[in-house]
Design an enzyme around this catalytic site. Structure first.
Site, PDB file in Angstrom:
ATOM      1  N   ASP A 246     -29.252  23.538 -12.461  1.00 18.06           N
ATOM      2  CA  ASP A 246     -28.592  24.099 -11.169  1.00 18.06           C
ATOM      3  C   ASP A 246     -28.540  24.162  -9.879  1.00 18.06           C
ATOM      4  OD1 ASP A 246     -26.261  25.873 -13.327  1.00 18.06           O
ATOM      5  OD2 ASP A 246     -28.135  27.762 -12.605  1.00 18.06           O
TER       6      ASP A 246
ATOM      7  N   ASP B 208     -22.134  24.984 -26.986  1.00 17.94           N
ATOM      8  CA  ASP B 208     -22.446  24.289 -26.635  1.00 17.94           C
ATOM      9  C   ASP B 208     -22.337  23.270 -25.094  1.00 17.94           C
ATOM     10  OD1 ASP B 208     -25.317  22.784 -27.472  1.00 17.94           O
ATOM     11  OD2 ASP B 208     -23.922  20.741 -28.062  1.00 17.94           O
TER      12      ASP B 208
ATOM     13  N   LYS C 131     -21.643  32.426 -10.008  1.00 18.42           N
ATOM     14  CA  LYS C 131     -21.663  31.270 -10.956  1.00 18.42           C
ATOM     15  C   LYS C 131     -20.771  31.179 -12.014  1.00 18.42           C
ATOM     16  CE  LYS C 131     -24.825  28.936 -13.387  1.00 18.42           C
ATOM     17  NZ  LYS C 131     -25.709  28.511 -14.461  1.00 18.42           N
TER      18      LYS C 131
HETATM   19  P1  IMP Z   1     -26.958  25.387 -23.754  1.00 19.48           P
HETATM   20  O1  IMP Z   1     -26.350  24.474 -24.844  1.00 19.48           O
HETATM   21  O2  IMP Z   1     -26.608  25.591 -23.488  1.00 19.48           O
HETATM   22  O3  IMP Z   1     -28.224  25.480 -25.253  1.00 19.48           O
HETATM   23  O4  IMP Z   1     -27.182  23.742 -23.106  1.00 19.48           O
HETATM   24  C1  IMP Z   1     -28.223  22.407 -23.119  1.00 19.48           C
HETATM   25  C2  IMP Z   1     -28.558  22.336 -21.625  1.00 19.48           C
HETATM   26  O5  IMP Z   1     -27.581  21.663 -20.655  1.00 19.48           O
HETATM   27  C3  IMP Z   1     -29.444  23.032 -21.285  1.00 19.48           C
HETATM   28  O6  IMP Z   1     -31.093  23.055 -21.636  1.00 19.48           O
HETATM   29  C4  IMP Z   1     -29.222  23.198 -19.572  1.00 19.48           C
HETATM   30  O7  IMP Z   1     -30.479  22.215 -19.403  1.00 19.48           O
HETATM   31  C5  IMP Z   1     -27.990  22.501 -20.037  1.00 19.48           C
HETATM   32  N1  IMP Z   1     -26.936  23.841 -18.902  1.00 19.48           N
HETATM   33  C6  IMP Z   1     -26.136  24.367 -19.826  1.00 19.48           C
HETATM   34  N2  IMP Z   1     -25.905  25.591 -19.243  1.00 19.48           N
HETATM   35  C7  IMP Z   1     -26.663  24.990 -17.872  1.00 19.48           C
HETATM   36  C8  IMP Z   1     -25.521  26.104 -16.535  1.00 19.48           C
HETATM   37  O8  IMP Z   1     -25.072  26.933 -16.110  1.00 19.48           O
HETATM   38  N3  IMP Z   1     -26.599  25.866 -15.534  1.00 19.48           N
HETATM   39  C9  IMP Z   1     -27.416  24.295 -15.251  1.00 19.48           C
HETATM   40  N4  IMP Z   1     -27.624  23.555 -17.028  1.00 19.48           N
HETATM   41  C10 IMP Z   1     -27.179  24.397 -17.450  1.00 19.48           C
END
Ligand code: IMP
Length: 194
Positions: free
Chosen positions: A151, A68, A171
C-alpha cells in the site's frame, strides 16, 4: 445462503460480509470443520484461487469461495504477481518486500503496476471466476502508514496519494479486492433472487 470463505483472516471475512449483506452467512474453514492448512501452490492467481476453493469443496461439498491477489509490475514482466507475499523470501516483512521492489525498479521510468484479485467460487458444484483490477504506479519511496503490504508504494491512477494514505473506505471503493467482491456479490444476489 451459507458460504465458506477460504480465509483465516477475520478482518477480510468481515469486509466481504459487509459487501454481501445479511442475506449471506460467511463461515471460515475452521467453522466448516476443515482444520488442515489449505494449499496454495500454483503459479497463477487463478490456479491458487481454484486450488483453495476446490480443496474446501472436496472436503465439505458446500458452496465456497477463495481469493488470491498479486501486484503486477509492468517493467518487471508482471512480478511479483502470484509471489507478492514472499517476494523477498519466505516469512519476510511487508517492509522487506517493499525494499526489494524499490531496488528492482531503481532508475526505471516505467512505474506502471496493477493489483489484481481473482475470486474462485464453487456454487452448487459449478465453478465461477471473478476478477478485480486497479491500475496505478509504483512510487519512488513509501508514503503513508495505513493499510498493509505494498500500500505505501501503490498510487492508483487518478490519485496523487498512495493506498496507505487513504482511509479504508476510500481504498475499498476502488481497490482490486473491492471490485472483485462487488462482482461476486452481484452474481450471488442475482442467483438468490432468481
Ligand atoms: P492475498 O492473496 O490477499 O493473501 O495477498 C497476497 C499478497 O499481496 C499480500 O501478502 C500482500 O503483500 C499483497 N497484497 C494483497 N492485497 C493487497 C492490498 O490491498 N494492498 C497491498 N498489498 C496487497
Amino acid at each position: 445462503m451459507k458460504l465458506i470463505f477460504a480465509t483465516h483472516n477475520r478482518h477480510k471475512l468481515e469486509e466481504v460480509q459487509a459487501v454481501l449483506g445479511p442475506g449471506f452467512e460467511l463461515v471460515t474453514p475452521d467453522e466448516a470443520g476443515v482444520h488442515e492448512e489449505i494449499p496454495e501452490e500454483q503459479p497463477t492467481l487463478e490456479g491458487n484461487a481454484f486450488q483453495k476453493a476446490d480443496f474446501l469443496y472436496e472436503r465439505t461439498g458446500q458452496d465456497c469461495f477463495a481469493d488470491d491477489t498479486g501486484l503486477e509490475v509492468e517493467a518487471l514482466g508482471g512480478a511479483p504477481g502470484v509471489y507478492s507475499a514472499r517476494y523477498a523470501g519466505e516469512h519476510v516483512s511487508y517492509e522487506e518486500n517493499n525494499c526489494l521492489l524499490l531496488k528492482n525498479l531503481e532508475g526505471e521510468t516505467d512505474r506502471r503496476a496493477r493489483f489484481r484479485t481473482v475470486i474462485a467460487l464453487i456454487l452448487g458444484g459449478e465453478r465461477h471466476q471473478f476478477e478485480g483490477v486497479v491500475e496505478g504506479r509504483i512510487a519512488t519511496e513509501p508514503r503513508g502508514d495505513r493499510g498493509f503490504g505494498y500500500d505505501p508504494l501503490f498510487i492508483p491512477d487518478g490519485y496523487e496519494t498512495s493506498f496507505a494514505q487513504m482511509s479504508a473506505e476510500a481504498k475499498n471503493a476502488i481497490s482490486h479486492r473491492g471490485r472483485a467482491v462487488e462482482k461476486l456479490a452481484a452474481f450471488l444476489k442475482e442467483r438468490q433472487n432468481g
